[in-house]
Design an enzyme around this catalytic site. Structure first.
Site: not given
Ligand code: DNO
Length: 386
Positions: A348, A364, A240, A278, A305
């Site tokens: 999010h 979330y 990520h 992401c 993401h």
């Molecule tokens: C938060 C997330 C991060 C993600 C981690 C993946 O909302 O995008 O915490 O899950 O960094 O390892």
């Protein structure tokens, strides 16, 4: 892309049956109750898998199988911890869970200074305020040399803030930066820890002398050992990006831009070594053209993401609507439309309507993410017709 949803396990206030109703196909989750570094047993994985399948869904992605801190700073026990990680991977592979997300951010995972910033339309969103962050660094952590990491203007404003900030605002800042955002993701700090700042400072100490080059080497060391396991069990590992994608608190960050991503993918040049694309994290870095990155790295992307951010002239950033901001999600969806099995989750969403008093994990929300999923589904349907 497969429409997935991050769900935090049986204690999540959002039920799996609710998710079927809103068009979710696959689940993204982790065994959050297992401490970092411990083995995920076949039994534990299978129980969770059955639970998800009994609800008519599938466990599509593990987010995250956390990389223990000492693997990042190359502590004395890193080999033992990597061995455990390999066993967890093999167990996941044996049970057919093939996409594994992780990150390599030292000490602190994602960072926001404000978890409910009110917007003009009455919704609340996540926000990163550069001055408040500098204040936290300079006056709460009291990190030596912190002032040198910010512009004179930001340092000056942090000093001004120090004159007016209330105790409650200070506590909220600590809560936002190192407790609430970290607590629910197998982070280093948990809700209820009595001295989060002291724990945090002790962790920062571990990185004395670790620069970007060294952190990259530590990641490479990890990848060289886990990627062969991924090959054997037909797994896709996907790192990520750092959120936000720039160095913080004197710590190096190594997943912030095109050059970083390329370095990682080439360090162990194997398709199993991939990326979580992401769009949200990447869009918070002014250096990044998100659509261009999607084009360049689509073939090594194992998980997407979808989220977007806007960077403000003063350097703050704010999470944007899935239809706006620097993420240009419509264009990103166009690029990924050729990968029908690629898991994607809306990241999010805002807090809106009855979300507000539900105490969801920051970012979330239910209605906010449902709206985002509807927007993304609409874009996907339109793009499929092109
Ligand atoms: C938060 C997330 C991060 C993600 C981690 C993946 O909302 O995008 O915490 O899950 O960094 O390892």
């Amino acid at each position: 892309m497969e429409k997935t949803w991050r769900w935090f396990g049986p204690d999540d206030p959002i039920q799996l049956s609710d998710l079927r109703q809103i068009g979710v196909e696959g689940i993204v989750t982790a065994l959050h109750h297992i401490p970092n570094g411990e083995i995920w047993s076949l039994e534990e994985i299978n129980n969770r898998k059955q639970y998800i399948e009994n609800a008519g869904l599938r466990w599509s992605v593990v987010e995250s199988l956390p990389v223990p801190e000492s693997v990042r700073y190359a502590g004395a026990d890193r080999d033992r911890l990597i061995e455990n990680y390999k066993i967890s991977l093999a167990n996941l592979g044996q049970l057919g869970i093939r996409t594994i997300c992780y990150n390599f951010m030292p000490v602190i995972d994602w960072i926001r200074t404000d978890l409910a910033k009110k917007q003009d339309d009455g919704t609340y969103t996540l926000y990163f305020d550069k001055v408040r962050f500098a204040y936290f660094d300079m006056f709460i952590l009291n990190r030596k040399g912190a002032e040198n990491d910010y512009s004179l203007e930001i340092v000056e404003k942090a000093h001004q803030l120090n004159k007016t900030i209330t105790k409650k605002e200070q506590d909220d800042l600590i809560d936002s930066i190192i407790v609430k955002t970290q607590g629910f993701i197998n982070g280093n700090i948990h809700e209820g820890d009595r001295h989060p700042v002291a724990i945090f400072n002790r962790l920062l100490e571990k990185y004395k002398g670790i620069d970007k080059k060294q952190l990259r080497e530590n990641l490479k060391y990890f990848l060289e050992q886990v990627i062969p396991v991924a090959e054997k069990y037909d797994l896709n590992l996907c790192i990520h990006p750092d959120d936000p994608p720039f160095p913080v608190l004197g710590l190096p960050r190594i997943v912030t831009n095109e050059e970083d991503i390329r370095w990682i993918l080439q360090s162990v040049d194997n398709p199993r070594n991939g990326l979580t694309f992401c769009a949200g994290s990447l869009s918070a870095g002014i250096q990044n053209d998100v659509v261009d990155l999607a084009k360049k790295f689509a073939s090594r992307t194992h998980f997407v993401h979808l989220r977007s951010a806007n960077v403000l002239p003063n350097g703050d950033f704010v999470e944007a609507s899935h239809l706006g901001g620097r993420g240009h999600l419509l264009q990103v969806i166009k690029i990924f439309k050729d990968y029908p099995h690629l898991p994607m989750r809306v990241d999010h969403g805002p807090l809106m309507l009855t979300d507000v008093d539900k105490n969801y994990n920051p970012g979330y929300s239910f209605l906010g993410r449902m709206k985002a999923l509807a927007e993304v589904s609409g874009m996907m349907a339109a793009v499929a017709e092109l």
